[in-house]
Design a protein around this motif. Structure first.
Motif, PDB file in Angstrom:
ATOM      1  N   LEU A  40       0.827  -1.205   0.000  1.00 58.48           N
ATOM      2  CA  LEU A  40       0.000   0.000   0.000  1.00 58.48           C
ATOM      3  C   LEU A  40       0.861   1.254   0.000  1.00 58.48           C
ATOM      4  CD1 LEU A  40      -2.897  -0.959   2.463  1.00 58.48           C
ATOM      5  CD2 LEU A  40      -3.056  -0.627  -0.018  1.00 58.48           C
ATOM      6  N   GLY A  41       1.957   1.203   0.771  1.00 61.94           N
ATOM      7  CA  GLY A  41       2.858   2.354   0.798  1.00 61.94           C
ATOM      8  C   GLY A  41       3.503   2.612  -0.544  1.00 61.94           C
ATOM      9  N   ALA A  42       3.910   1.518  -1.224  1.00 62.60           N
ATOM     10  CA  ALA A  42       4.518   1.656  -2.544  1.00 62.60           C
ATOM     11  C   ALA A  42       3.525   2.214  -3.554  1.00 62.60           C
ATOM     12  CB  ALA A  42       5.061   0.312  -3.018  1.00 62.60           C
ATOM     13  N   MET A  43       2.271   1.727  -3.481  1.00 62.28           N
ATOM     14  CA  MET A  43       1.239   2.230  -4.395  1.00 62.28           C
ATOM     15  C   MET A  43       0.943   3.695  -4.123  1.00 62.28           C
ATOM     16  SD  MET A  43      -1.410  -0.996  -4.517  1.00 62.28           S
ATOM     17  CE  MET A  43      -2.556  -0.092  -5.549  1.00 62.28           C
ATOM     18  N   SER A  44       0.948   4.066  -2.841  1.00 63.08           N
ATOM     19  CA  SER A  44       0.714   5.464  -2.487  1.00 63.08           C
ATOM     20  C   SER A  44       1.827   6.359  -3.025  1.00 63.08           C
ATOM     21  CB  SER A  44       0.612   5.599  -0.966  1.00 63.08           C
ATOM     22  OG  SER A  44       0.476   6.946  -0.586  1.00 63.08           O
ATOM     23  N   ASP A  45       3.079   5.881  -2.899  1.00 62.19           N
ATOM     24  CA  ASP A  45       4.208   6.657  -3.423  1.00 62.19           C
ATOM     25  C   ASP A  45       4.115   6.806  -4.937  1.00 62.19           C
ATOM     26  OD1 ASP A  45       5.202   6.919  -0.888  1.00 62.19           O
ATOM     27  OD2 ASP A  45       6.636   5.260  -1.057  1.00 62.19           O
ATOM     28  N   LEU A  46       3.715   5.707  -5.622  1.00 53.18           N
ATOM     29  CA  LEU A  46       3.562   5.777  -7.078  1.00 53.18           C
ATOM     30  C   LEU A  46       2.481   6.774  -7.476  1.00 53.18           C
ATOM     31  CD1 LEU A  46       3.836   2.076  -8.360  1.00 53.18           C
ATOM     32  CD2 LEU A  46       5.263   4.022  -9.028  1.00 53.18           C
ATOM     33  N   LEU A  47       1.373   6.787  -6.717  1.00 58.27           N
ATOM     34  CA  LEU A  47       0.287   7.713  -7.019  1.00 58.27           C
ATOM     35  C   LEU A  47       0.739   9.149  -6.834  1.00 58.27           C
ATOM     36  CD1 LEU A  47      -2.657   8.252  -7.736  1.00 58.27           C
ATOM     37  CD2 LEU A  47      -3.237   7.960  -5.310  1.00 58.27           C
ATOM     38  N   VAL A  48       1.455   9.406  -5.740  1.00 57.85           N
ATOM     39  CA  VAL A  48       1.964  10.760  -5.492  1.00 57.85           C
ATOM     40  C   VAL A  48       2.917  11.171  -6.606  1.00 57.85           C
ATOM     41  CG1 VAL A  48       3.385  12.162  -3.957  1.00 57.85           C
ATOM     42  CG2 VAL A  48       1.635  10.654  -2.999  1.00 57.85           C
ATOM     43  N   SER A  49       3.825  10.260  -7.007  1.00 57.85           N
ATOM     44  CA  SER A  49       4.777  10.568  -8.082  1.00 57.85           C
ATOM     45  C   SER A  49       4.050  10.849  -9.390  1.00 57.85           C
ATOM     46  CB  SER A  49       5.757   9.404  -8.262  1.00 57.85           C
ATOM     47  OG  SER A  49       6.547   9.214  -7.106  1.00 57.85           O
ATOM     48  N   ALA A  50       2.992  10.069  -9.678  1.00 51.48           N
ATOM     49  CA  ALA A  50       2.227  10.286 -10.901  1.00 51.48           C
ATOM     50  C   ALA A  50       1.532  11.641 -10.884  1.00 51.48           C
ATOM     51  CB  ALA A  50       1.199   9.166 -11.084  1.00 51.48           C
ATOM     52  N   LEU A  51       0.987  12.029  -9.726  1.00 51.65           N
ATOM     53  CA  LEU A  51       0.328  13.337  -9.619  1.00 51.65           C
ATOM     54  C   LEU A  51       1.340  14.471  -9.760  1.00 51.65           C
ATOM     55  CD1 LEU A  51      -2.191  12.634  -6.700  1.00 51.65           C
ATOM     56  CD2 LEU A  51      -2.725  12.935  -9.127  1.00 51.65           C
ATOM     57  N   VAL A  52       2.517  14.306  -9.153  1.00 50.17           N
ATOM     58  CA  VAL A  52       3.567  15.324  -9.275  1.00 50.17           C
ATOM     59  C   VAL A  52       3.996  15.462 -10.733  1.00 50.17           C
ATOM     60  CG1 VAL A  52       5.957  15.869  -8.676  1.00 50.17           C
ATOM     61  CG2 VAL A  52       4.387  15.077  -6.907  1.00 50.17           C
ATOM     62  N   PHE A  53       4.155  14.313 -11.409  1.00 51.94           N
ATOM     63  CA  PHE A  53       4.538  14.333 -12.824  1.00 51.94           C
ATOM     64  C   PHE A  53       3.471  15.028 -13.669  1.00 51.94           C
ATOM     65  CE2 PHE A  53       4.454  12.390 -17.054  1.00 51.94           C
ATOM     66  CZ  PHE A  53       5.752  12.661 -17.480  1.00 51.94           C
ATOM     67  N   ALA A  54       2.194  14.692 -13.430  1.00 50.90           N
ATOM     68  CA  ALA A  54       1.108  15.301 -14.193  1.00 50.90           C
ATOM     69  C   ALA A  54       1.054  16.809 -13.960  1.00 50.90           C
ATOM     70  CB  ALA A  54      -0.226  14.659 -13.812  1.00 50.90           C
ATOM     71  N   GLY A  55       1.222  17.226 -12.698  1.00 49.50           N
ATOM     72  CA  GLY A  55       1.240  18.657 -12.406  1.00 49.50           C
ATOM     73  C   GLY A  55       2.387  19.361 -13.095  1.00 49.50           C
TER      74      GLY A  55
END
Length: 357
Positions: free
Chosen positions: A16-31
Motif C-alpha cells: 500500500l505504501g509503494a502504491m501510495s508513493d507511485l500515485l503521489v509521483s504520478a500526480l507530481v509528474f502530471a502537475g
C-alpha cells in the motif's frame, strides 16, 4: 477465519505504501507537465512580442533568451550534482540533453510541422553548434588516458572549462552583432512590415512590459514544471525498480530537456519555426559551452563508461543536422524529423540495452 500473520500484514502495508508513493509521483509528474504546457505557451508568445518590440528577429530571441531560459535546469542541476560529487551524472545530463534536443525535440517538432531555417542559421549558428560539439570531443580525447577503458576518459578540467566558456563568449558576441544589424535593418519600414506580417496581431500589439512579464512567468512555470516532472518521473521509475544509473542516463536527461521540448513543439504548432529551431540550437550551444564550462570550473567532470560513445553520437547528430539543413532547401521536413526521432530511439535503446545487460 484465521487472522493474518504479522508478516502478511507488513507485506500488505508495504504494498500500500509503494502504491501510495507511485500515485503521489504520478500526480507530481502530471502537475509538472501541466505547468510545462502553460509556461511554454506564455514563453513563446512573450518571446515573439519582445522580438517585435525590440525590433529583432524571433530567431535571435530563440537563440539567446529562450535558449538560456530552457537551459537553466541543466545549469542548476549540474552545478549541484558536481558540488555533491556526482560529476558522472553531470556529464550524462549535458550530453544526453543535447542528443535529446536534436533527436527528440527537433525531430518531434519537425514531424508535427516542417521547420523552416533562415540562411543565417544554416551558415552561422548550426556550424557554431557543430564547432562547440567538436571542441568538446577534442578536449575529451586529449584527457583520454592510455590505461583507461575503451569508452571512458579522465574528463573535463578547469582549463577545459575556460576554453568552453570562451567559445560561449564568441557565440554571445556573434549574437549581439546579429541583433545590432537587425535593429539597423528594422529602421526600414518595408523590412519591418515583412518581418512582422506573419506574427499574430495580439502578439504585435502587446506592450513590452506585459510581454516581459509573460516571458518571466512562463519561464518560471517551465522551470518549476520541469522540476516537478523530473521528480515525478524518477519516483515512478524507482517505484518500478529501475536502477539509479539507468534513471540518470535516460529520465534525467529527457526531463531536463522537457522545457526545450514543450517550447519547440508549441512554437512549431504556432508556425514559429525561428523559436523552435533557435531554441534547440541555442540550448545545445549553451549546454556545452556555458553549462559544461561552468560545471568544469566548479569541479572536474569525469567521463563515465561509454561517455566517449555518447559524445560521438552527439557530434554525429549535430553534423547530421547541418547536412539536413544544407540538403533540404533550408527546411527540416517530416521525413527528416522522423529520421532524427529514429536515431534518438536507437541511441536510447542501445544505452538501455547495455545498462540492463
Amino acid at each position: 477465519m484465521l487472522p493474518a500473520s504479522g508478516g502478511d500484514g507488513a507485506s500488505a502495508a508495504a504494498t500500500l505504501g509503494a502504491m501510495s508513493d507511485l500515485l503521489v509521483s504520478a500526480l507530481v509528474f502530471a502537475g509538472g507537465v501541466v505547468l510545462l504546457l502553460l509556461g511554454g505557451e506564455a514563453l513563446v508568445r512573450g518571446s515573439v512580442s519582445i522580438a517585435v518590440r525590440m525590433r529583432v528577429s524571433p530567431l535571435l530571441i530563440g537563440l539567446t533568451i529562450v535558449a538560456f531560459g530552457t537551459s537553466a535546469p541543466e545549469l542548476s542541476f549540474n552545478i549541484m550534482a558536481t558540488l555533491e560529487g556526482n560529476d558522472g551524472l553531470s556529464f550524462g545530463n549535458i550530453i544526453g540533453s543535447n542528443i535529446a534536443n536534436i533527436g527528440l525535440v527537433l525531430g518531434l517538432a519537425a514531424v508535427i510541422r516542417a521547420v523552416q531555417l533562415r540562411r543565417s542559421l544554416v551558415t552561422r549558428e548550426i556550424p557554431v553548434m557543430v564547432g562547440v560539439a567538436l571542441l568538446a570531443c577534442v578536449l575529451a580525447l586529449v584527457s583520454w588516458p592510455r590505461s583507461g577503458t575503451a569508452w571512458s576518459g579522465e574528463g573535463f578540467g578547469r582549463l577545459d572549462g575556460v576554453l568552453l566558456l570562451a567559445s560561449f563568449g564568441v557565440f554571445l558576441w556573434m549574437s549581439v552583432r546579429m541583433g545590432l544589424s537587425q535593429r539597423r535593418a528594422s529602421e526600414d519600414p518595408v523590412l519591418l512590415h515583412e518581418a512582422e506580417e506573419e506574427i499574430h496581431e495580439s502578439d504585435r500589439a502587446r506592450p513590452l512590459w506585459r510581454a516581459t512579464l509573460m516571458f518571466a512567468v512562463g519561464l518560471g512555470a517551465l522551470l518549476l514544471g520541469g522540476h516537478f516532472a523530473e521528480d515525478g518521473a524518477v519516483g515512478i521509475a524507482r517505484g518500478f525498480g529501475v536502477s539509479d544509473a539507468l534513471i540518470g542516463l535516460t529520465i534525467v536527461a529527457v526531463a531536463t530537456s522537457l522545457p526545450e521540448l514543450v517550447v519547440s513543439v508549441l512554437a512549431a504548432v504556432r508556425g514559429r519555426s525561428d523559436i523552435a529551431i533557435g531554441n534547440v540550437v541555442g540550448s545545445n550551444i549553451f549546454n556545452l559551452s556555458l553549462v559544461m564550462g561552468a560545471t568544469a570550473l566548479a569541479g572536474p567532470v569525469m567521463i563515465p563508461e561509454r561517455g566517449m560513445m555518447s559524445l560521438v553520437v552527439m557530434l554525429i547528430l549535430s553534423v547530421g543536422l547541418m547536412g539536413l539543413s544544407l540538403c533540404s532547401v533550408r527546411r527540416i521536413g517530416r521525413v527528416s524529423g522522423g529520421l532524427l526521432l529514429l536515431a534518438y530511439v536507437l541511441y536510447l535503446w542501445s544505452e538501455v540495452w547495455v545498462s540492463v545487460g
